[in-house]
Design a protein around this motif. Structure first.
Motif, PDB file in Angstrom:
ATOM      1  N   ALA A  40       0.752  -1.254  -0.102  1.00 24.24           N
ATOM      2  CA  ALA A  40       0.092   0.123   0.035  1.00 24.24           C
ATOM      3  C   ALA A  40       0.781   1.342  -0.030  1.00 24.24           C
ATOM      4  N   ASP A  41       2.164   1.020   0.274  1.00 30.00           N
ATOM      5  CA  ASP A  41       3.076   2.328   0.341  1.00 30.00           C
ATOM      6  C   ASP A  41       3.982   2.115  -1.019  1.00 30.00           C
ATOM      7  N   GLY A  42       3.337   1.540  -1.885  1.00 32.79           N
ATOM      8  CA  GLY A  42       4.205   1.709  -3.143  1.00 32.79           C
ATOM      9  C   GLY A  42       5.730   0.927  -3.342  1.00 32.79           C
ATOM     10  N   LEU A  43       5.687  -0.193  -2.595  1.00 33.27           N
ATOM     11  CA  LEU A  43       6.962  -0.913  -2.383  1.00 33.27           C
ATOM     12  C   LEU A  43       6.520  -2.191  -3.045  1.00 33.27           C
ATOM     13  N   SER A  44       7.660  -2.773  -3.681  1.00 30.30           N
ATOM     14  CA  SER A  44       7.720  -4.288  -4.032  1.00 30.30           C
ATOM     15  C   SER A  44       8.171  -5.152  -2.833  1.00 30.30           C
ATOM     16  N   VAL A  45       7.621  -6.463  -2.551  1.00 31.77           N
ATOM     17  CA  VAL A  45       8.031  -7.144  -1.403  1.00 31.77           C
ATOM     18  C   VAL A  45       8.613  -8.348  -1.983  1.00 31.77           C
ATOM     19  N   ARG A 339       4.339   0.044  10.242  1.00 34.13           N
ATOM     20  CA  ARG A 339       4.044   1.284  10.121  1.00 34.13           C
ATOM     21  C   ARG A 339       4.990   2.435   9.619  1.00 34.13           C
ATOM     22  N   ARG A 340       4.576   3.333   8.809  1.00 36.41           N
ATOM     23  CA  ARG A 340       5.876   4.483   8.551  1.00 36.41           C
ATOM     24  C   ARG A 340       5.043   5.778   9.136  1.00 36.41           C
ATOM     25  N   LEU A 341       5.778   6.595  10.005  1.00 38.53           N
ATOM     26  CA  LEU A 341       5.479   7.644  10.613  1.00 38.53           C
ATOM     27  C   LEU A 341       6.428   8.715  10.180  1.00 38.53           C
ATOM     28  N   THR A 342       5.548   9.951   9.974  1.00 40.06           N
ATOM     29  CA  THR A 342       6.322  11.117   9.699  1.00 40.06           C
ATOM     30  C   THR A 342       6.060  12.100  10.770  1.00 40.06           C
ATOM     31  N   PHE A 343       6.979  12.566  11.320  1.00 44.10           N
ATOM     32  CA  PHE A 343       7.004  13.603  12.305  1.00 44.10           C
ATOM     33  C   PHE A 343       7.690  14.939  12.049  1.00 44.10           C
ATOM     34  N   GLU A 344       6.775  16.017  12.207  1.00 42.22           N
ATOM     35  CA  GLU A 344       7.481  17.403  12.168  1.00 42.22           C
ATOM     36  C   GLU A 344       7.518  18.168  13.259  1.00 42.22           C
ATOM     37  N   ASP A 345       8.565  18.664  13.746  1.00 41.52           N
ATOM     38  CA  ASP A 345       8.752  19.289  15.022  1.00 41.52           C
ATOM     39  C   ASP A 345       8.121  18.637  16.204  1.00 41.52           C
ATOM     40  N   ARG A 346       8.422  17.221  16.228  1.00 40.03           N
ATOM     41  CA  ARG A 346       7.998  16.475  17.285  1.00 40.03           C
ATOM     42  C   ARG A 346       6.396  16.322  17.476  1.00 40.03           C
ATOM     43  N   LEU A 355       2.176  -2.571   5.070  1.00 42.54           N
ATOM     44  CA  LEU A 355       2.056  -3.813   4.611  1.00 42.54           C
ATOM     45  C   LEU A 355       0.414  -4.211   5.230  1.00 42.54           C
ATOM     46  N   PRO A 356      -0.568  -3.929   4.815  1.00 39.96           N
ATOM     47  CA  PRO A 356      -1.947  -3.917   5.325  1.00 39.96           C
ATOM     48  C   PRO A 356      -2.143  -5.653   5.227  1.00 39.96           C
ATOM     49  N   ASP A 357      -1.761  -6.088   4.246  1.00 39.18           N
ATOM     50  CA  ASP A 357      -1.934  -7.617   4.328  1.00 39.18           C
ATOM     51  C   ASP A 357      -1.198  -8.382   4.796  1.00 39.18           C
ATOM     52  N   LEU A 358      -0.201  -7.967   5.465  1.00 36.36           N
ATOM     53  CA  LEU A 358       0.912  -8.949   6.177  1.00 36.36           C
ATOM     54  C   LEU A 358       0.601  -9.913   6.820  1.00 36.36           C
ATOM     55  N   ASP A 359      -0.159  -9.977   8.004  1.00 35.97           N
ATOM     56  CA  ASP A 359      -0.501 -10.900   8.651  1.00 35.97           C
ATOM     57  C   ASP A 359       0.842 -11.677   9.428  1.00 35.97           C
ATOM     58  N   ARG A 360       1.787 -10.927   9.807  1.00 36.83           N
ATOM     59  CA  ARG A 360       3.040 -11.378  10.319  1.00 36.83           C
ATOM     60  C   ARG A 360       3.529 -10.666  11.556  1.00 36.83           C
ATOM     61  N   ARG A 361       4.011 -11.149  12.578  1.00 38.18           N
ATOM     62  CA  ARG A 361       4.513 -10.581  13.641  1.00 38.18           C
ATOM     63  C   ARG A 361       5.957  -9.968  13.267  1.00 38.18           C
ATOM     64  N   ASP A 369      21.055  -0.359   2.046  1.00 34.05           N
ATOM     65  CA  ASP A 369      21.476  -0.639   0.784  1.00 34.05           C
ATOM     66  C   ASP A 369      20.048  -0.602  -0.112  1.00 34.05           C
ATOM     67  N   GLY A 370      19.605   0.475  -0.191  1.00 29.90           N
ATOM     68  CA  GLY A 370      18.327   0.800  -0.926  1.00 29.90           C
ATOM     69  C   GLY A 370      17.159   0.034  -0.578  1.00 29.90           C
ATOM     70  N   ALA A 371      17.015  -0.655   0.694  1.00 34.32           N
ATOM     71  CA  ALA A 371      15.861  -1.618   0.808  1.00 34.32           C
ATOM     72  C   ALA A 371      15.474  -1.450   2.154  1.00 34.32           C
ATOM     73  N   ILE A 372      14.240  -1.828   2.595  1.00 32.95           N
ATOM     74  CA  ILE A 372      13.890  -2.071   3.900  1.00 32.95           C
ATOM     75  C   ILE A 372      13.810  -3.527   4.016  1.00 32.95           C
ATOM     76  N   TRP A 373      14.145  -4.041   5.321  1.00 35.11           N
ATOM     77  CA  TRP A 373      14.442  -5.415   5.668  1.00 35.11           C
ATOM     78  C   TRP A 373      13.596  -5.646   6.906  1.00 35.11           C
ATOM     79  N   VAL A 374      12.858  -6.740   6.898  1.00 37.06           N
ATOM     80  CA  VAL A 374      11.739  -7.053   7.855  1.00 37.06           C
ATOM     81  C   VAL A 374      12.078  -8.423   8.088  1.00 37.06           C
ATOM     82  N   LEU A 375      12.086  -8.605   9.316  1.00 42.70           N
ATOM     83  CA  LEU A 375      11.928 -10.176   9.993  1.00 42.70           C
ATOM     84  C   LEU A 375      10.701 -10.165  10.743  1.00 42.70           C
ATOM     85  N   THR A 376      10.319 -11.579  10.368  1.00 40.53           N
ATOM     86  CA  THR A 376       8.890 -11.677  11.150  1.00 40.53           C
ATOM     87  C   THR A 376       9.129 -12.765  12.218  1.00 40.53           C
ATOM     88  N   ASP A 377       8.384 -12.479  13.458  1.00 41.72           N
ATOM     89  CA  ASP A 377       8.628 -13.518  14.550  1.00 41.72           C
ATOM     90  C   ASP A 377       7.821 -14.627  14.544  1.00 41.72           C
TER      91      ASP A 377
END
Length: 390
Positions: A40-45, A339-346, A355-361, A369-377
């Motif tokens: 949902a955030d324009g990322l390939s997984v 979740r991705r959070l945007t803060f401005e001046d705290r 990832l709304p359909d992730l269903d993973r902890r 290196d140009g990527a977001i890495w995620v480990l699921t528990d």
């Protein structure tokens, strides 16, 4: 913000139903990388590995290889490939972990961090649940990683006192530019101890890289407070990251039932647990006076109620994600979310479900290196790689 990409090759839900390993089959080999879906955030997984046993942290080495810790007590090394670490195999076990490591409930082998000068000194830092007098505790150690093994392993910090039970160990490891090392220590389920800085329970610790105490720590020479403490009054911090551009130490922590928090950790601050909280007792009922603010205590910049059970945390400072620069990423265990959070001046100005359909902890999140890495528990747990879809 990038627009969502709606072309879906295979959904994570479909993979969960059909092609994931059966629970417990952690010895099976990993699949080849496969594009899964556009988030949902324009990322390939991509799913790079499916055979991990409750992975807790990932660390990327300068030679292009990687390490992954598994909570039951295994440290795995994945060799360098043509385009980064090769996750096609199971990973080689790294010997040399301490004998006092105990994998009980939430405890075991936890976070990993490389010394800022790892390429020269080979120091790998790690936290784990250790057996001590009185029960279990959070311990920070380091060892030299050479030829696929740990040597010269030494304990740098032991949270006191030991507590019976197997929950709320923390614990994340963060370095700043001056090679100070920060460690989060949970309240171990003994909530009122978090307001007692004469011990280490419910604290953020700051040390020199050799484990000694910096002279400018806020409570040095205060006989009623531990010299190692940087901040206190926290419940269970399983996400912490230093912004390399602003030297801001961000932290998230589990609330009880509701009241998960995002904070900026600053020296000497009392973050209020359990006196102030947006959460309530499990099963209902207020905690203490049921207040969220009190003089001398710091309220969170953001809270999640109901809980997402936040864990891994990262900050985006990578040119591949220029339109997200400075945003925070937070994984969720109970809510199975990223979740991705945007803060401005705290102030929080935007929050996106990546990832709304992730269903993973989600246990760990890193940007590298140009990527977001995620480990699921889970067992088997997965390693996911997220990259811009365009």
């Amino acid at each position: 913000m990038m627009k969502p990409v709606h072309v879906v090759r295979r959904s994570l839900a479909a993979l969960a139903a059909g092609s994931f390993l059966v629970a417990g089959c952690s010895g099976a080999s990993a699949p080849s990388p496969e594009a899964v879906e556009a988030s949902a955030d324009g990322l390939s997984v991509e799913i790079l590995h499916e055979g991990l046993n409750h992975p807790w942290a990932i660390a990327f080495l300068p030679d292009g290889s990687a390490l992954i810790s598994e909570r039951p007590g295994a440290l795995r090394h994945f060799p360098a490939g043509d385009h980064g670490p090769d996750f096609s195999g199971r990973g080689e076990l790294v010997p040399g972990l301490p004998d006092d490591l105990r994998a009980r409930n939430q405890g075991g082998l936890l976070d990993l961090a490389l010394h800022p000068e790892f390429a020269d000194n080979r120091w790998l830092y790690f936290t784990y649940a250790a057996s001590v007098d009185g029960g279990l505790t959070t311990r920070l150690a380091r060892g030299r990683l050479e030829d696929g093994a740990l040597s010269d392993v030494e304990t740098l910090f032991t949270a006191e006192p030991g507590v019976r039970g197997g929950r709320h160990f923390g614990s994340r490891i963060v370095f700043d530019d001056d090679t100070h090392v920060f460690i989060s220590v949970g309240d171990r389920g003994d909530r009122h101890q978090a307001q007692d800085p004469s011990n280490h329970i419910g604290t953020i610790i700051r040390l020199h890289d050799d484990g000694s105490v910096p002279a400018d720590n806020p409570f040095v020479d205060d006989a009623d407070r531990r010299d190692e403490i940087w901040a206190y009054g926290v419940r269970n911090s399983q996400g912490m990251v230093m912004d390399p551009e602003t030297d801001t130490l961000w932290e998230n922590q589990h609330g009880p039932q509701g009241g998960d928090e995002v904070n900026i950790i600053e020296p000497g601050n009392n973050y209020g647990w359990p006196v102030i909280t947006y959460g309530e007792e499990y099963g209902g009922g207020q905690i203490g006076e049921g207040i969220t603010e009190k003089e001398g205590m710091v309220s969170p910049l953001h809270h999640w109620t109901p809980s997402i059970a936040p864990s891994g945390m990262a900050i985006i400072r990578d040119p591949a994600f220029a339109d997200r620069d400075g945003d925070l990423l937070a994984g969720g265990l109970a809510h199975r979310t990223l979740r991705r959070l945007t803060f401005e001046d705290r102030e929080l100005v935007d929050e996106v479900e990546v990832l709304p359909d992730l269903d993973r902890r989600v246990r760990d999140v890193r940007v590298h290196d140009g990527a977001i890495w995620v480990l699921t528990d889970h067992n088997p747990g997965e390693l996911l790689r997220l990259t811009p879809a365009d």
